[in-house]
Design a protein around this motif. Structure first.
Motif, mmCIF file in Angstrom:
data_model
loop_
_atom_site.group_PDB
_atom_site.id
_atom_site.type_symbol
_atom_site.label_atom_id
_atom_site.label_comp_id
_atom_site.label_asym_id
_atom_site.label_seq_id
_atom_site.Cartn_x
_atom_site.Cartn_y
_atom_site.Cartn_z
ATOM 1 N N THR A 45 18.156 -12.777 0.313
ATOM 2 C CA THR A 45 18.301 -11.322 0.250
ATOM 3 C C THR A 45 18.071 -10.749 1.642
ATOM 4 N N PHE A 46 18.667 -9.600 1.885
ATOM 5 C CA PHE A 46 18.566 -8.957 3.194
ATOM 6 C C PHE A 46 18.814 -7.469 3.008
ATOM 7 N N ASP A 47 18.558 -6.684 4.070
ATOM 8 C CA ASP A 47 18.798 -5.249 4.009
ATOM 9 C C ASP A 47 20.268 -5.003 3.738
ATOM 10 N N ALA A 48 20.555 -4.070 2.849
ATOM 11 C CA ALA A 48 21.947 -3.771 2.486
ATOM 12 C C ALA A 48 22.747 -3.458 3.740
ATOM 13 N N THR A 49 23.919 -4.063 3.818
ATOM 14 C CA THR A 49 24.769 -3.892 4.992
ATOM 15 C C THR A 49 26.226 -3.872 4.573
ATOM 16 N N LYS A 50 27.029 -3.100 5.310
ATOM 17 C CA LYS A 50 28.454 -3.018 5.017
ATOM 18 C C LYS A 50 29.148 -4.223 5.649
ATOM 19 N N ALA A 51 29.955 -4.924 4.862
ATOM 20 C CA ALA A 51 30.605 -6.125 5.372
ATOM 21 C C ALA A 51 31.911 -6.372 4.652
ATOM 22 N N ARG A 52 32.875 -6.902 5.389
ATOM 23 C CA ARG A 52 34.081 -7.458 4.784
ATOM 24 C C ARG A 52 34.019 -8.983 4.830
ATOM 25 N N TYR A 53 33.320 -9.509 5.854
ATOM 26 C CA TYR A 53 33.228 -10.957 6.045
ATOM 27 C C TYR A 53 31.774 -11.387 5.992
ATOM 28 N N VAL A 54 31.537 -12.521 5.360
ATOM 29 C CA VAL A 54 30.193 -13.091 5.285
ATOM 30 C C VAL A 54 30.289 -14.528 5.790
ATOM 31 N N ARG A 55 29.389 -14.889 6.701
ATOM 32 C CA ARG A 55 29.449 -16.214 7.324
ATOM 33 C C ARG A 55 28.127 -16.965 7.160
#
Length: 130
Positions: free
Chosen positions: A98-108
């Protein structure tokens, strides 16, 4: 429970040990198929979610050849990557990050250190919205 938004999405990988263990296996919802990289530490894969989402959790289901150290990174353009979690004590098996909510289209998943002399090997990775 939130739906896994990574299911069936496009995956890019740094390498595959052979064609039968390609990146699409990470998001096929089949716990018997896997991605396996070449046998070096600096390997990665990224998932194109197909649009921007606000995410705050991923789960990794590692095969025996897992990462003891890796980074979970996000991007909106696949050029600039932000490390949202730096894992230094990976245990293998099923890991929930889990991590701070973040806007993303790609996750690596950017591999840093392997547990075994083989590549990184992963059955599935799931991505969840906040």
């Amino acid at each position: 429970l939130k739906d896994n938004i990574a299911l069936g999405k496009n995956v890019k990988v740094s390498s595959s040990e052979n064609p039968s263990v390609d990146g699409s296996k990470i998001v096929d919802n089949d716990g018997t198929t896997r991605w396996s990289s070449e046998f070096t530490d600096n390997q990665w894969f990224n998932i194109d979610l197909g649009g921007n989402y606000t995410i705050n959790k991923v789960t990794l289901d590692w095969e025996a050849s897992y990462a003891t150290a890796y980074k979970i990174q996000t991007s909106t353009d696949r050029k600039t990557w932000k490390t949202v979690k730096n894992v230094t004590n990976g245990k293998g098996g099923e890991e929930t990050i889990t991590f701070d909510a973040t806007k993303a289209r790609y996750v690596r998943m950017q591999g840093v250190e392997r547990a075994l002399p083989y590549g990184y090997s992963l059955w599935e990775m799931s991505v969840y919205t906040k």
